[in-house]
Design an enzyme around this catalytic site. Sequence first.
Site, mmCIF file in Angstrom:
data_model
loop_
_atom_site.group_PDB
_atom_site.id
_atom_site.type_symbol
_atom_site.label_atom_id
_atom_site.label_comp_id
_atom_site.label_asym_id
_atom_site.label_seq_id
_atom_site.Cartn_x
_atom_site.Cartn_y
_atom_site.Cartn_z
ATOM 1 N N LYS A 146 0.835 -1.206 0.000
ATOM 2 C CA LYS A 146 0.000 0.000 0.000
ATOM 3 C C LYS A 146 0.871 1.257 0.000
ATOM 4 C CE LYS A 146 -3.891 -2.436 2.046
ATOM 5 N NZ LYS A 146 -4.566 -2.911 3.248
ATOM 6 N N GLN A 183 -4.695 -2.061 9.480
ATOM 7 C CA GLN A 183 -4.638 -3.377 8.834
ATOM 8 C C GLN A 183 -5.229 -4.458 9.743
ATOM 9 O OE1 GLN A 183 -3.641 -3.767 5.641
ATOM 10 N NE2 GLN A 183 -4.079 -5.936 5.707
ATOM 11 N N ASP A 195 -11.092 2.516 3.996
ATOM 12 C CA ASP A 195 -11.371 1.071 3.948
ATOM 13 C C ASP A 195 -12.864 0.797 3.765
ATOM 14 O OD1 ASP A 195 -9.467 -0.953 4.024
ATOM 15 O OD2 ASP A 195 -9.022 -0.635 6.147
HETATM 16 N N1 GUN Z 1 -6.911 -7.246 5.868
HETATM 17 C C1 GUN Z 1 -7.268 -7.949 4.766
HETATM 18 N N2 GUN Z 1 -7.892 -7.155 3.876
HETATM 19 C C2 GUN Z 1 -7.944 -5.925 4.432
HETATM 20 C C3 GUN Z 1 -8.451 -4.671 3.992
HETATM 21 O O1 GUN Z 1 -9.021 -4.519 2.902
HETATM 22 N N3 GUN Z 1 -8.291 -3.624 4.857
HETATM 23 C C4 GUN Z 1 -7.703 -3.770 6.068
HETATM 24 N N4 GUN Z 1 -7.622 -2.691 6.852
HETATM 25 N N5 GUN Z 1 -7.212 -4.914 6.503
HETATM 26 C C5 GUN Z 1 -7.329 -5.979 5.690
#
Ligand code: GUN
Length: 299
Positions: A52, A96, A119
């Site tokens: 990211k 995350q 998100d």
């Molecule tokens: N863990 C797995 N997929 C995601 C996501 O799309 N966002 C976040 N914050 N954590 C994740």
Amino acid sequence: MTLLDGKKTSEQIKLEIAREVEKIKSLGGKIPHLAAVLVGEDGASQTYVNSKVKDCEQVGFGSTLVRMDASTSEEDLLNHVQEINDNDEIDGIIVQLPLPDHISVQKVTERIRPEKDVDGFHPVNVGRMVKGLPAYIAATPYGIMQLIERYQIETSGKHCVIIGRSDIVGTPMNILMSRKANPGNCTVTLCHSRTPDIKAHTLQADIIIAALGMPGFLTEDMVKPGAVVVDVGITRVPDATKKRGYALKGDVEFEGVAPKCSYITPVPGGVGPMTRAALLWNTLQAAKRSFYQPAPVDS
Ligand code: GUN
């Protein structure tokens, strides 16, 4: 059979975002900035968060990576999220997941300001999405919708079968595919772990979205000829022939299913890169404050 190339499509989206960033810069505007919070040392989470940050660099965004120890208290994390909420330099926040067991995901999700919740997990954004209002839509469902739209796949009047009812993928896909929009206007069947005969449903499907996290679950005998198949699975399966020691496996048994399909996503290179591009798009909207500005008042 046509491959739904998420890698190529996501590169195109990133190019479009980078162009917008250049425009914002040339007008003296604020460069979008994403903050990612990582708690603990989970291998997959570290990989995701690092990608990211790399994606942000690629399109010209600023980014902040906050690493916190696995023993961090819930209160510490909530306070940290609050600090980022209050920091005007930061437009979008992601924490995350998964989080360590002693931390409530719900509390943390609800602490993020909805205006910065790129998100799309905050109940305000989920509620706005359900009502068809402008909202941050979670990155994976949003990425899938983009892929369907950009390949101009007809969805109106089609039967879409979703396997998996997670609140990150299956449930939002149910809402998005059935809503009155393009893509959308599908009749949706949502299958899950208590569905007695999933094959009976998938055999009726024009579009199948496999999002259950079981490698190779969807096999050739479960798919109608000409179906569109979207594979959301990315399970790490041990593989000694790979340098990193594992291979990424989708929920679809690709070799058997692909020849029967009109369109299919590969794993890797399908939904994964689209998810990453969708997060960037949400962050751009956050920087533009586009969803949460009050509507202009008629004079
Ligand atoms: N863990 C797995 N997929 C995601 C996501 O799309 N966002 C976040 N914050 N954590 C994740």
